[in-house]
Design a protein around this motif. Structure first.
Motif, PDB file in Angstrom:
ATOM      1  N   SER A 174     -25.025  32.576   8.389  1.00 13.26           N
ATOM      2  CA  SER A 174     -25.509  31.227   9.277  1.00 13.26           C
ATOM      3  C   SER A 174     -26.340  30.405   8.101  1.00 13.26           C
ATOM      4  CB  SER A 174     -26.715  31.766  10.302  1.00 13.26           C
ATOM      5  OG  SER A 174     -27.957  31.995   9.707  1.00 13.26           O
ATOM      6  N   ASN A 175     -26.415  29.014   8.510  1.00 13.67           N
ATOM      7  CA  ASN A 175     -27.102  28.272   7.804  1.00 13.67           C
ATOM      8  C   ASN A 175     -28.182  28.485   7.463  1.00 13.67           C
ATOM      9  OD1 ASN A 175     -25.389  25.882   8.097  1.00 13.67           O
ATOM     10  ND2 ASN A 175     -25.929  25.732  10.080  1.00 13.67           N
ATOM     11  N   LYS A 188     -31.934  32.432   1.193  1.00 17.29           N
ATOM     12  CA  LYS A 188     -31.436  32.868  -0.251  1.00 17.29           C
ATOM     13  C   LYS A 188     -31.566  31.880  -1.205  1.00 17.29           C
ATOM     14  CE  LYS A 188     -28.545  36.450   1.559  1.00 17.29           C
ATOM     15  NZ  LYS A 188     -26.919  37.091   1.551  1.00 17.29           N
ATOM     16  N   GLU A 189     -30.919  30.667  -0.859  1.00 14.95           N
ATOM     17  CA  GLU A 189     -30.957  29.719  -2.001  1.00 14.95           C
ATOM     18  C   GLU A 189     -32.676  29.248  -2.044  1.00 14.95           C
ATOM     19  OE1 GLU A 189     -29.054  25.028  -2.215  1.00 14.95           O
ATOM     20  OE2 GLU A 189     -30.843  25.458  -0.466  1.00 14.95           O
ATOM     21  N   GLN A 190     -33.578  29.111  -1.177  1.00 13.43           N
ATOM     22  CA  GLN A 190     -34.857  28.843  -1.464  1.00 13.43           C
ATOM     23  C   GLN A 190     -35.396  29.687  -2.534  1.00 13.43           C
ATOM     24  OE1 GLN A 190     -37.281  29.194   1.945  1.00 13.43           O
ATOM     25  NE2 GLN A 190     -39.054  27.781   1.257  1.00 13.43           N
ATOM     26  N   ALA A 191     -35.038  30.911  -2.601  1.00 11.40           N
ATOM     27  CA  ALA A 191     -36.069  31.719  -3.802  1.00 11.40           C
ATOM     28  C   ALA A 191     -35.356  31.188  -5.038  1.00 11.40           C
ATOM     29  CB  ALA A 191     -35.291  33.024  -3.469  1.00 11.40           C
ATOM     30  N   ALA A 196     -35.809  19.159  -6.323  1.00 10.41           N
ATOM     31  CA  ALA A 196     -34.348  18.644  -6.393  1.00 10.41           C
ATOM     32  C   ALA A 196     -33.674  18.270  -5.074  1.00 10.41           C
ATOM     33  CB  ALA A 196     -33.686  20.047  -6.983  1.00 10.41           C
ATOM     34  N   ARG A 197     -34.422  18.317  -3.943  1.00 19.42           N
ATOM     35  CA  ARG A 197     -33.814  17.708  -2.717  1.00 19.42           C
ATOM     36  C   ARG A 197     -34.593  17.311  -1.862  1.00 19.42           C
ATOM     37  NH1 ARG A 197     -31.255  22.948  -0.201  1.00 19.42           N
ATOM     38  NH2 ARG A 197     -29.460  22.257  -1.980  1.00 19.42           N
ATOM     39  N   ILE A 198     -34.491  16.300  -1.126  1.00 19.00           N
ATOM     40  CA  ILE A 198     -35.345  15.750  -0.106  1.00 19.00           C
ATOM     41  C   ILE A 198     -34.844  16.284   1.227  1.00 19.00           C
ATOM     42  CG2 ILE A 198     -35.914  13.507   1.159  1.00 19.00           C
ATOM     43  CD1 ILE A 198     -34.941  11.894  -1.411  1.00 19.00           C
ATOM     44  N   ASP A 210     -31.617  21.451   8.316  1.00 18.07           N
ATOM     45  CA  ASP A 210     -31.280  23.056   7.980  1.00 18.07           C
ATOM     46  C   ASP A 210     -29.860  23.194   8.203  1.00 18.07           C
ATOM     47  OD1 ASP A 210     -33.954  23.359   6.855  1.00 18.07           O
ATOM     48  OD2 ASP A 210     -34.550  24.176   8.904  1.00 18.07           O
ATOM     49  N   ILE A 211     -29.047  22.669   7.528  1.00 20.68           N
ATOM     50  CA  ILE A 211     -27.513  22.718   7.602  1.00 20.68           C
ATOM     51  C   ILE A 211     -26.837  23.260   6.314  1.00 20.68           C
ATOM     52  CG2 ILE A 211     -27.127  21.740   9.783  1.00 20.68           C
ATOM     53  CD1 ILE A 211     -26.078  19.259   7.894  1.00 20.68           C
ATOM     54  N   VAL A 212     -26.031  23.901   6.080  1.00 26.00           N
ATOM     55  CA  VAL A 212     -24.999  23.956   4.862  1.00 26.00           C
ATOM     56  C   VAL A 212     -23.792  23.616   4.853  1.00 26.00           C
ATOM     57  CG1 VAL A 212     -24.428  25.873   3.142  1.00 26.00           C
ATOM     58  CG2 VAL A 212     -26.587  26.105   4.436  1.00 26.00           C
TER      59      VAL A 212
END
Length: 448
Positions: free
Chosen positions: A5-6, A12-15, A21-23, A27-29
């Protein structure tokens, strides 16, 4: 589609991904896109009203751009343009030079992003004039490299904890409409702001030591705000009077966004000496350019503005295809026509809802102020509610300055898609008016 899921992917990315690096907005991918539609990893479709921050003016995965990239990648992906020409870049350079809103011989130099194109403006302006000072404006966004971030001032997070920044950069107040006094005429406002512009030159900034004035003819991240034409003329005349180069940033507003190739063409009679281009130049591929009068561009020798990948065969192939698409599909005319349609819609909504303030639309390029009806001031809370509800209904729109809806769909958006988006926006407006909208739980994290 992904089996995850998104939220699972984002966790996983957050770690491993830096906050800086992002505004944050939604919560979508994003998985794929076509035209003005983007699709996330869960298969949800959204009408894109952001166009990847105005970097996909030709839409997502345009077949002609895709084919150009695929064909070129099958031949050669990269050989550094720092040492050798490649056939795509060699074809692109004269095409871009011919489109420049400048008289006389013009040259270009490649970069990887709008940021380094604005850094290049500093380099060439200082080299040509032999002067050191640069003047930019409050509310500007010119990029995230050290030079371009120094020129910017759209948010304190672009300078906080990083100083001292590049020396020799002076910020003048931009004539934002929110700074106009209640009883002030347009002429009085322009005169007052021009007096504020001149004050540094009269007190501590020698004009004869100033290399360039850099301005966004229409501020992008500052709120989609057109510079008052009389103010633009005054600072242009001031630059010419004092031998100061006049430079423009077309990264956000160029490539057909306003219904013209360049936003400066909305100001008849004004020709820049230098300009930066990026974002939609290669339909979102990493390519930028500084474009300038030949004598300025020849003021530096080799190695002064080269990058290993800038102007590589694949990105310049994408740019050549992008120029073809904009011309062949009449996207300038399309932006003008659909921009009028959008302006009519938002002005009709303004007549219905007292929380809609100023509506600014220049082609398919708009800023819609959301205000507190009691004070007339920007309403950050209402804007967060609106943009999140529009997202829930199936369209991607974000905010600027906390209380401005940013409206920049791909120029290829269809009339039907635009009508669908208007339906979603109208529903969100009506629900806000009825007191039916709540803030998302993470509202304090959203936006600039």
């Amino acid at each position: 589609m992904s089996e995850e899921s998104n939220r699972q992917i984002l966790e996983k990315e957050q770690a491993a991904f830096a906050t800086a690096a992002r505004i944050k907005y939604y919560d979508i991918v994003i998985d794929h896109g076509h035209g003005a539609i983007i699709t996330d990893v869960e298969g949800n479709d959204y009408i894109d009203l952001l166009a990847s921050a105005s970097s996909t003016n030709t839409g997502h995965a345009h077949p002609k751009v895709v084919k150009a990239i695929q064909d070129q990648a099958a031949k050669i992906i990269q050989y550094t343009p720092a040492y050798f020409a490649n056939s795509q870049a060699a074809r692109l350079a004269p095409r871009l030079a011919a489109l420049a809103p400048m008289s006389g011989p013009v040259e270009v130099a490649w970069g990887n992003s709008g940021s380094d194109a604005n850094d290049a403006i500093i380099k060439f302006a200082r080299a040509y004039t032999g002067r050191s000072y640069m003047v930019s404006f409050t509310g500007a966004y010119h990029g995230s490299t050290f030079g371009s971030i120094t020129l910017s001032s759209v948010t304190l997070n672009m300078s906080r904890k990083m100083g001292p920044l590049l020396p020799g950069v002076v910020k003048a107040p931009f004539p934002s409409p929110w700074d106009r006094l209640p009883a002030e005429s347009e002429g009085q406002f322009v005169d007052r702001m021009f007096a504020a512009f001149k004050q540094p030159f009269e007190t501590y900034l020698p004009a004869e030591e100033t290399a360039a004035i850099l301005i966004e003819p229409i501020q992008g991240d500052g709120g989609i705000v057109k510079t008052p034409p009389a103010f633009m003329q005054k600072i242009y005349d001031f630059a010419k009077e004092h031998g100061i180069l006049f430079a423009i940033d077309e990264v956000n507003q160029g490539m057909g966004r306003t219904g013209k190739w360049w936003s400066i063409q909305n100001f008849p009679g004004i020709e820049p000496d230098l300009m930066s281009v990026g974002k939609s130049l290669a339909s979102g591929m990493p390519l930028s350019a500084i474009v300038g009068r030949k004598e300025i561009m020849e003021s530096l020798g080799s190695a002064a503005n080269i990058y290993t990948t800038a102007g590589n065969p694949v990105t310049t192939a994408a740019a050549n295809a992008t120029l073809d698409v904009i011309k062949d599909e009449h996207l300038l005319e399309r932006s003008t026509r659909l921009g009028k349609k959008a302006a009519d819609f938002f002005n009709q909504e303004k007549a219905k809802y007292d929380f809609i303030g100023d509506v600014r639309m220049y082609g398919l390029d708009g800023g819609i102020d959301i205000v507190d009806p009691a004070t007339g001031k920007g309403d950050v809370v209402a804007t967060a509610k609106l943009m999140y509800r529009i997202f829930e209904l199936g369209a991607i729109i974000i905010s600027l300055r906390g209380s401005i809806l940013r409206f920049q769909p791909p120029l290829v958006i269809t009339d039907d898609q635009l009508d669908q988006a208007f339906g979603m926006i109208d529903q969100a407006f009506s629900e806000l008016a009825a007191g039916k909208l709540d803030l998302p739980s993470n509202a304090d994290e959203l936006g600039w």
